[in-house]
Design an enzyme around this catalytic site. Structure first.
Site, PDB file in Angstrom:
ATOM      1  N   LYS A 110       9.033   7.732  15.232  1.00 24.95           N
ATOM      2  CA  LYS A 110       9.733   8.158  14.020  1.00 24.95           C
ATOM      3  C   LYS A 110      11.070   8.841  14.364  1.00 24.95           C
ATOM      4  CE  LYS A 110       6.683   6.711  11.029  1.00 24.95           C
ATOM      5  NZ  LYS A 110       7.024   5.674  10.032  1.00 24.95           N
ATOM      6  N   TYR A 158       3.490   8.722  17.790  1.00 29.59           N
ATOM      7  CA  TYR A 158       3.968   8.603  16.406  1.00 29.59           C
ATOM      8  C   TYR A 158       5.314   9.319  16.237  1.00 29.59           C
ATOM      9  CZ  TYR A 158       3.677   8.863  11.262  1.00 29.59           C
ATOM     10  OH  TYR A 158       3.932   8.750   9.912  1.00 29.59           O
ATOM     11  N   SER A 167       0.824  -1.212   0.000  1.00 24.94           N
ATOM     12  CA  SER A 167       0.000   0.000   0.000  1.00 24.94           C
ATOM     13  C   SER A 167       0.859   1.264   0.000  1.00 24.94           C
ATOM     14  CB  SER A 167      -0.889  -0.028   1.260  1.00 24.94           C
ATOM     15  OG  SER A 167      -1.618   1.166   1.399  1.00 24.94           O
ATOM     16  N   ASP A 201       4.576  -9.867   9.463  1.00 24.04           N
ATOM     17  CA  ASP A 201       4.417  -8.814  10.454  1.00 24.04           C
ATOM     18  C   ASP A 201       5.837  -8.391  10.840  1.00 24.04           C
ATOM     19  OD1 ASP A 201       4.257  -7.370  12.854  1.00 24.04           O
ATOM     20  OD2 ASP A 201       2.445  -8.430  13.486  1.00 24.04           O
TER      21      ASP A 201
END
Ligand SMILES: CC(=O)CC(=O)SCCNC(=O)CCNC(=O)[C@H](O)C(C)(C)COP(=O)(O)OP(=O)(O)OC[C@H]1O[C@@H](n2cnc3c(N)ncnc32)[C@H](O)[C@@H]1OP(=O)(O)O
Ligand SMILES: NC(=O)C1=CN([C@@H]2O[C@H](COP(=O)(O)OP(=O)(O)OC[C@H]3O[C@@H](n4cnc5c(N)ncnc54)[C@H](O)[C@@H]3O)[C@@H](O)[C@H]2O)C=CC1
Length: 249
Positions: free
Chosen positions: A160, A156, A7, A54
């Site tokens: 990152k 998040y 994706s 995964d």
């Protein structure tokens, strides 16, 4: 190998590699096999394969690498695009940030990325060195949230930021093996994530990007990954790919 390759940014990267004459193992969650099948139909089973994987599982990532070896495909580039995002504040009217939610984001984004890097490095180390003494490259995906994390992005942004921070030590660790490590920190790209937003909102987000004045096209991410793969001097650095956008609070 491209994780999260079914994706969005990962898919565009896999397509860029296949169009450039490379072979790609798309490693993604089992539920994404239908999307990977579309790519196999488009490019052919000799160019694209799918491994249900995964990224947080040692067994799954080793399995994807073993499937490449079984097909007689060497691994020259490992691109980590698998990732998830959540939105929650450190403290809100509902109470403190859910700790499990924080752990899950770190597990998939940070630990998953490192799990792929270390196992891909082991496989790459067995390659024959090229004229530059190099055996492969590991490319990770951070986000501009690593630097400009917004309200509600603590989990998040932390996940990152760690990906950005691990880039130099991985590059240093793997230099004796002739393996490079780079990270891309994308700004706002039109992937299924943003496509779910109403068109008006997409347009508003795009209008905030200085130049070009639009959302990023995932193909532009794939193009940068292609440049990183082919330029032997790029190593130990995070590149922002954001049209000069800086996220507000
Ligand atoms: C680059 C990439 O990798 C991709 C990206 O990052 S794309 C950009 C992604 N950004 C995000 O997803 C932002 C995430 N944050 C949010 O969605 C929201 O902040 C949130 C859902 C976490 C919380 O929103 P909320 O439900 O309004 O928060 P709540 O706890 O009720 O607090 C509300 C207060 O915070 C304020 N607030 C919340 N988010 C805010 C924001 N972004 N800016 C300013 N104020 C904000 C509200 O106005 C409100 O203020 P008052 O109490 O004075 O009325
Ligand atoms: N779209 C954007 O604007 C930006 C995206 N990014 C990052 O780029 C990466 C790709 O994002 P998009 O393509 O937009 O999202 P996407 O949701 O379209 O693709 C993410 C892919 O990762 C896979 N994935 C999720 N968890 C996984 C796991 N545990 N194991 C294996 N695969 C898993 C999903 O199945 C999906 O196919 C993410 O890491 C995201 O944080 C960073 C900055 C901006």
């Amino acid at each position: 190998m491209v994780t999260g390759g079914a994706s969005g940014l990962g898919r565009a990267t896999a397509a860029h590699i296949a169009r450039s004459g490379g072979r790609v193992m798309v490693a993604d969650l089992p539920g994404q096999s239908g999307l990977a099948d579309e790519m196999i139909s488009e490019f052919g089973a000799d160019k694209v394969k799918f491994a249900a994987c995964d990224v947080t599982s040692e067994e799954d990532v080793s399995g994807a690498l073993a499937a490449m070896k079984a097909a007689d495909w060497s691994i020259n580039a490992s691109v980590s695009c698998a990732g998830i995002a959540v939105a929650a504040k450190t403290l809100s009217k509902k109470g403190p940030h859910d700790l499990k939610m924080f752990s899950t984001v770190i597990k998939v984004n940070t630990i998953g990325t490192f799990n792929v890097a270390r196992l891909a490095a082991e496989a790459m180390a067995a390659n024959e060195a090229d004229a530059n003494g190099q055996r492969g490259v590991i490319i990770n995906t951070a986000s501009i949230a690593a630097m400009d994390g917004q309200i509600g992005q603590v989990a998040y942004a932390s996940s990152k930021g760690a990906i950005t921070a691990m880039t130099l030590p991985i590059a240093r660790d793997l230099a004796p093996n002739g393996i490079r490590c780079m990270t891309v920190a994308p700004g706002l790209f039109l992937t299924p994530l943003l496509e779910k937003l109403p068109e008006k909102v997409q347009h508003h987000l795009g209008s905030q990007i200085p130049c070009p004045n639009r959302l990023g096209d995932p193909a532009e991410f794939g193009q940068l990954v292609g440049s990183i793969i082919t330029n032997p001097m790029l190593n130990g650095e995070t590149i922002r790919l954001d049209g000069a956008y800086r996220m507000p609070p």
